[in-house]
Design a protein around this motif. Sequence first.
Motif, PDB file in Angstrom:
ATOM      1  N   HIS A  13       0.845  -1.190   0.000  1.00 20.22           N
ATOM      2  CA  HIS A  13       0.000   0.000   0.000  1.00 20.22           C
ATOM      3  C   HIS A  13       0.884   1.244   0.000  1.00 20.22           C
ATOM      4  O   HIS A  13       1.993   1.225   0.539  1.00 20.22           O
ATOM      5  N   SER A  92      -8.232  -5.746  13.364  1.00 21.01           N
ATOM      6  CA  SER A  92      -8.422  -6.593  12.188  1.00 21.01           C
ATOM      7  C   SER A  92      -7.608  -6.002  11.036  1.00 21.01           C
ATOM      8  O   SER A  92      -6.999  -4.934  11.167  1.00 21.01           O
ATOM      9  N   ARG A  93      -7.613  -6.684   9.900  1.00 19.69           N
ATOM     10  CA  ARG A  93      -6.879  -6.167   8.737  1.00 19.69           C
ATOM     11  C   ARG A  93      -7.365  -4.772   8.354  1.00 19.69           C
ATOM     12  O   ARG A  93      -6.563  -3.846   8.178  1.00 19.69           O
ATOM     13  N   ASP A  94      -8.679  -4.595   8.215  1.00 22.63           N
ATOM     14  CA  ASP A  94      -9.211  -3.301   7.784  1.00 22.63           C
ATOM     15  C   ASP A  94      -8.941  -2.215   8.818  1.00 22.63           C
ATOM     16  O   ASP A  94      -8.625  -1.070   8.469  1.00 22.63           O
ATOM     17  N   GLU A  95      -9.060  -2.587  10.091  1.00 24.56           N
ATOM     18  CA  GLU A  95      -8.787  -1.603  11.141  1.00 24.56           C
ATOM     19  C   GLU A  95      -7.324  -1.200  11.140  1.00 24.56           C
ATOM     20  O   GLU A  95      -6.976  -0.046  11.389  1.00 24.56           O
ATOM     21  N   ILE A  97      -5.302  -1.100   8.500  1.00 21.53           N
ATOM     22  CA  ILE A  97      -5.075  -0.195   7.366  1.00 21.53           C
ATOM     23  C   ILE A  97      -5.620   1.196   7.677  1.00 21.53           C
ATOM     24  O   ILE A  97      -4.980   2.207   7.406  1.00 21.53           O
ATOM     25  N   GLU A  98      -6.794   1.229   8.304  1.00 23.94           N
ATOM     26  CA  GLU A  98      -7.399   2.518   8.623  1.00 23.94           C
ATOM     27  C   GLU A  98      -6.599   3.249   9.692  1.00 23.94           C
ATOM     28  O   GLU A  98      -6.368   4.459   9.596  1.00 23.94           O
ATOM     29  N   TRP A 157      -2.576 -10.297  11.779  1.00 25.42           N
ATOM     30  CA  TRP A 157      -2.051  -9.550  10.641  1.00 25.42           C
ATOM     31  C   TRP A 157      -0.761  -8.829  11.003  1.00 25.42           C
ATOM     32  O   TRP A 157      -0.555  -8.436  12.153  1.00 25.42           O
TER      33      TRP A 157
END
Length: 629
Positions: A13, A92-95, A97-98, A157
């Motif tokens: 990313h 989590s993965r999304d958390e 990244i955010e 992660w």
Amino acid sequence: MTTTTAENPAESHVFEADVARLLHMMVHSVYSDKDVFLRELISNAADACEKLRYEAIATSSLLASDPDSRILLTLDEEGSRLVVEDNGIGMSRDEMIEALGTIARSGTRAFMERIEANKQGEGAQLIGQFGVGFYSCFMVADRVDVVSRRAGMDEAWLWSSDGKGGYSVSPIDVGEAPARGTRITLHLMEDAKSYASRWTVERIVKAQSGHVPVPITIAEKPGAEATQLTDGTALWTRSKNDITSEEYTDFYRGISGQYDEPALTVHFRAEGRHEYSALAFVPGSQPFDLFDPDRKGRMKLYVKRVFITDEAELLPRYLRFVRGLVDTNDLPLNVSREMIQESAILSAIRKGVTNRIITAIEKLAESDNDAFLKLWESFGSLIKEGIYEDYERRSQLVALSRFRTTASGEGYRSLADYVKDIKEGQQAIYYLAGNSLEQLKASPQLEGFRARGIEVLLLSDSVDSFWVTNAPEFEGKAFKSITQGSADLAQFSKVEQDAIASETAPVEVQAFIDFAKEKLSDQVSDVRASDRLIESAVCLVASEQGYDRQLEKILQGAGQLQSAAKPILEINGDHPLVKAIAARSDHSSLRDDAAFLLLDQARVLDGDKPADPRAFAERLVRVMEKALQ
């Protein structure tokens, strides 16, 4: 070291532009005190533990067999690494990244502009101030690995970055991750290896994170037995007589995300119908989000030492600069957001905490004027919002307020000072509102008041134009704008007889005023001789009804007023220019141009532009040509 396999490829990313720019500043550090990074990581870890405790109220299985929160610091001097691990809520993965790939909070651009504008050595204070604490770890690490497993999930992660162009995210075996929570591994730079030594880390923790409400332990090398550094005792549960100012400052920095000294500390326990503890701080400097359009407070709500939310309205909006917390036993641990909003208990707590904070500020004003004025310079404009919004405490806040005035010099005056020195027969507290102190001091409307020794409040904050419209009288004196209605200055004794304009205009001047009134009738509601002008030829004022000049501009600029009322043009009949124009009754074209030019001059003095710039320029050329003939 955690590795990524072919079965678990890493996702690459790129950082957001603002994050990349921020990280460049961190990597090429301009900060003199890099210790701040550890405080920021510990603060984040403590927040994660408290979020878990809150979620576990509804889902107790999240705690599993490990109910006690903790933060573990592991040192690796040989490998030049420092590890910060917590058993909190995890990501989590999304958390991940955010939280680590973007900056969700507003103000990032303002943060970077402030950093670039500040000289070396001032940056450390700005890190926490702008809520970008995680990224401060790149001041000491050339690579950062974050392994996280969210409580209740069976996947983990890895987030990894060198703090330059981007980062990678990949799944890892849960056996390599904490049972829950987050592990941050800092691969220290060559000149930052001391952060893997016990002496350095222990010194920083005790100085900056000693009162984080989660126990902190330390292991001197990977796999070694950990020993306790802090016990996680909540500072606000202790007697204030047992707490030092250094301990308060340490706690303030952790809860506020700022790096300055608190200007005021308010710590008390309320008993009786409602029992709660409150610990609140007035910051020593302005937080970056002080003028957040949402005007949200920054007080945390705890129930039985469990963090519930930082969105409860525990203080009125005008006290949003206050940082701190309230801990009560009177609410259930599973209190809902709706219950918080409608709770009579919280309303009572809100009233009690607000009263104690305002009383503490009043006591500071009485006991230490210098400290109070420093607080006022940072937060006075917000306190004045309370005059407009808080009917219950309006009189109290008016008395607390301080002002620049025509008699204050470089200092401030209270309304009690103003009334003590008021002129005999003066029934009003006069004020002038505008955009800046310099503009106000140069205002022509002040001239007659200054010549008579009448003090005028100089109000340069945007909120000033609002609170004065519904402020109570102060000791029987109403507030009156000097840009609205007649000045009625003839009743006051004259300080300098020669400096005062004539009470009535000469006949030829009055004839010109009558002429101008007819000529300018489309643009002004009246033209009249002025008793408030001494040096200037003209000025604009508002009529007695409606809004004063500054409030009208604010409302019109905000789209809340479709059109402004026609102003009144006041002319100084004793001014040489006005007399000269009045004497040229034989030049009708000159008198026409002069009337319009005087009106535009008044507009410019009021901070506006000529109504028609082209017509203004043409009239000016014609007048100058006549003058040169």
